[in-house]
Enzyme design. Sequence first.
Site, PDB file in Angstrom:
ATOM      1  N   GLU A 128       1.406  -6.869  -4.154  1.00  8.94           N
ATOM      2  CA  GLU A 128      -0.058  -6.986  -3.678  1.00  8.94           C
ATOM      3  C   GLU A 128      -0.638  -6.281  -3.670  1.00  8.94           C
ATOM      4  OE1 GLU A 128       0.473  -6.255   0.974  1.00  8.94           O
ATOM      5  OE2 GLU A 128      -1.133  -7.440   1.649  1.00  8.94           O
ATOM      6  N   CYS A 141      -0.728  -9.195   3.644  1.00 11.26           N
ATOM      7  CA  CYS A 141      -1.281  -8.705   4.829  1.00 11.26           C
ATOM      8  C   CYS A 141      -3.194  -9.296   3.778  1.00 11.26           C
ATOM      9  CB  CYS A 141      -2.365  -7.112   4.778  1.00 11.26           C
ATOM     10  SG  CYS A 141      -0.563  -6.904   6.385  1.00 11.26           S
ATOM     11  N   ASN A 201       1.860 -15.358   6.477  1.00 13.09           N
ATOM     12  CA  ASN A 201       3.299 -13.686   6.364  1.00 13.09           C
ATOM     13  C   ASN A 201       3.089 -12.492   7.630  1.00 13.09           C
ATOM     14  OD1 ASN A 201       3.940 -11.374   4.258  1.00 13.09           O
ATOM     15  ND2 ASN A 201       1.444 -10.518   5.807  1.00 13.09           N
ATOM     16  N   GLU A 202       4.221 -12.660   8.108  1.00 11.79           N
ATOM     17  CA  GLU A 202       4.181 -11.626   9.425  1.00 11.79           C
ATOM     18  C   GLU A 202       4.110 -12.757  10.504  1.00 11.79           C
ATOM     19  OE1 GLU A 202       3.819  -7.331   8.397  1.00 11.79           O
ATOM     20  OE2 GLU A 202       4.937  -7.523   7.067  1.00 11.79           O
TER      21      GLU A 202
HETATM   22  O1  AHR Z   1       3.710  -4.002   2.235  1.00 11.12           O
HETATM   23  C1  AHR Z   1       2.712  -3.736   3.061  1.00 11.12           C
HETATM   24  C2  AHR Z   1       2.006  -4.802   4.015  1.00 11.12           C
HETATM   25  O2  AHR Z   1       3.151  -4.414   4.947  1.00 11.12           O
HETATM   26  C3  AHR Z   1       1.999  -5.803   3.794  1.00 11.12           C
HETATM   27  O3  AHR Z   1       0.975  -5.960   3.110  1.00 11.12           O
HETATM   28  C4  AHR Z   1       2.647  -5.950   5.225  1.00 11.12           C
HETATM   29  O4  AHR Z   1       3.182  -7.867   4.686  1.00 11.12           O
HETATM   30  C5  AHR Z   1       3.277  -5.422   5.655  1.00 11.12           C
HETATM   31  O5  AHR Z   1       3.061  -5.173   7.509  1.00 11.12           O
END
Ligand code: AHR
Length: 655
Positions: A47, A257, A381-382
């Site tokens: 990321e 994120c 994601n999440e």
């Molecule tokens: O790994 C850092 C962040 O942690 C990522 O962007 C997110 O998916 C999680 O909250």
Amino acid sequence: MGRMLTALAAAAVLLLQAGAGTGETLTVDPARPVHGISQTLYGLFFEDINHAADGGLYAELLQNRSFEYEELLNPAPHQHLTGWAFNMGTGKGQIGISTEDPLNENNRTYIRLDAEDGYAFQNLGWGQSAFRGGIPVRKGELYDVSVWLRSVSPGESAQKIAVSLTTRAGAGLSSEVVFEPGGSWKRMEAVLEASETAEDACLSFRAVGTGETDVDMASLMPRDRIGAEWPGGGMRRDLVEALAELHPAFLRFPGGCVTEGSWVWENLYRWKDTVGPVEERKENWNTWGYMQSYGIGFYEYFCLCEEIGALPLPVVGSGVLCQAREPAESPMNEEKLAEWTRDVLDLVEFAKGDAGTEWGALRAAMGHEEPFDLRFLAIGNENWANIYFDRYEKIRNAVKEAWPEITCVVANGPVADGSLFSAGRSTILRRFPEDLADEHYYMDSGWFLKNTHRYDLYPRSSGVFLGEYAAHESAAGGRRPNNLYSALCEAAYLTGIERNSDVVRMCCYAPLLARQGMDQWTPDLIWFDGTRVLRTPNYYIQQIFSGSLAEELIESRWITEGADPDPEREGLYQTAGRKKDGTVYIKIVNVSGEEREIRVTDPEGNPLAGRMTVLSGERQAVNTLSEEKVKPEETAFEGSAAFPGYAAAVIEIRP
Ligand code: AHR
């Protein structure tokens, strides 16, 4: 030589003859496979957090090369000049920020130089903060430089622009190349050779003659890089090598994120903004507080996967903005979701469609005629709750209808347990049992030791993707260290994951990369600065575990005279597996501070011998950019060894 002596010294400390002493005995039985081990178990999660891409893996040495830098929620004109310094040299001049008649609709902002002969300005590159720069250059190395220029008054006497590597004070670190702009935007390029080594060079632009010139989309990259032929321009060799040395089976990208969009829809990561000619990519503000140039875009991510031998696992938004950030915006309505679903299908076509399809044709035009090996797609994601699951279902059904062979990955929230987790878990089992449930948890180190049995009772028919995890040690100021203990707790946990790798099909540590001094999150697997790479103890655990992936789990039991063989031993964690060629891998983790003498035998009590790779040290030991205290040491294993306190070892026994 020094390294060899260290290895010999480690061997001397570790080795005891088989049968000596009264320590523990571990018996493994290669003849009794338990279940298959997922061959995609260990991978990477990339990321653009901590300047992992821009200022990191991306080979671009210039910061804010196209003057697009702008905080999405708090824009101010001066932000467009981030990373640049003006009013150098001898002549007077001024800089205007303009969007009139831009390079293209996606790359709108440029500067207009109105200056006398001798006026100079510089790009300061990446440094410890957005405003303190420094481009590292090495004597004798070549650097590819380019810039788009347009003369406001073209003709014989038009102003020219000289470009060179210099110090901040303007002393030359390369010869100058002089570009002659015409009346329309044109890309100029040259090669600069560094005459000296410097950590804090700049790329300097000097007006040759008085006049007005428009400047946009400058670039400086070391000639020695991976993927110079990719439209984005390529990646830092040392960082790509560090990734490849982890033997990753897959690469999850581009977030996290950043994929979801934070607070407003303009922040959504749209893959189409990241492909095509690099000067036409539409930069976007990053959730983590800086601009994403998208010089590493979806095409380059797919190429990187090929480069490091990993399967791609792209993550796309789900029609819901980042739920953890409590967005004021509502989720996508039917119409928006239909458009977004189309975009997702186009992405799959971009990766897998033949060159005769619309998006396959773009891939081919970018340089990759053959489809990429796309088998997985994560949507969201999440996320949690039906606001997400309902949208997930629509997108995943459309993908499955068009590409039934793709495995979809469904988010199971941002936490390891509690009602939010279990509600998501039961929804996933009920509605999407074929898909991989993406679990994320960042927990304290002790949690990982206590939860090595987490997956023992999961139903075996439904798969899990542990898409983000890391053991967090507390530390002053919240800067959690990558110390040996955290790495060992992760290693202990991974023995549980391997035991359950019929359920947990994939897992990856998070985050992967961090630029020292420019990070937003700790701990991270790999740290770096402009020229150096730091492999953490956590990195080495990933490396030795993924480098010894067996194909079938086999039984391993601790033997105590007069008692039944026991799968567990206080303070020790282990797993064993075999490959079809008969190679056996045994992983043992000693999280206690005490040395443990361990014999390894077959079921008949015959000692097993082979090679052993050990990671050990002080509990709190960390590696730094200048000192690597914890690194794997290889030694022979003669049937038994004294395991130091705080150690993890992989024993390889060849048939
Ligand atoms: O790994 C850092 C962040 O942690 C990522 O962007 C997110 O998916 C999680 O909250």
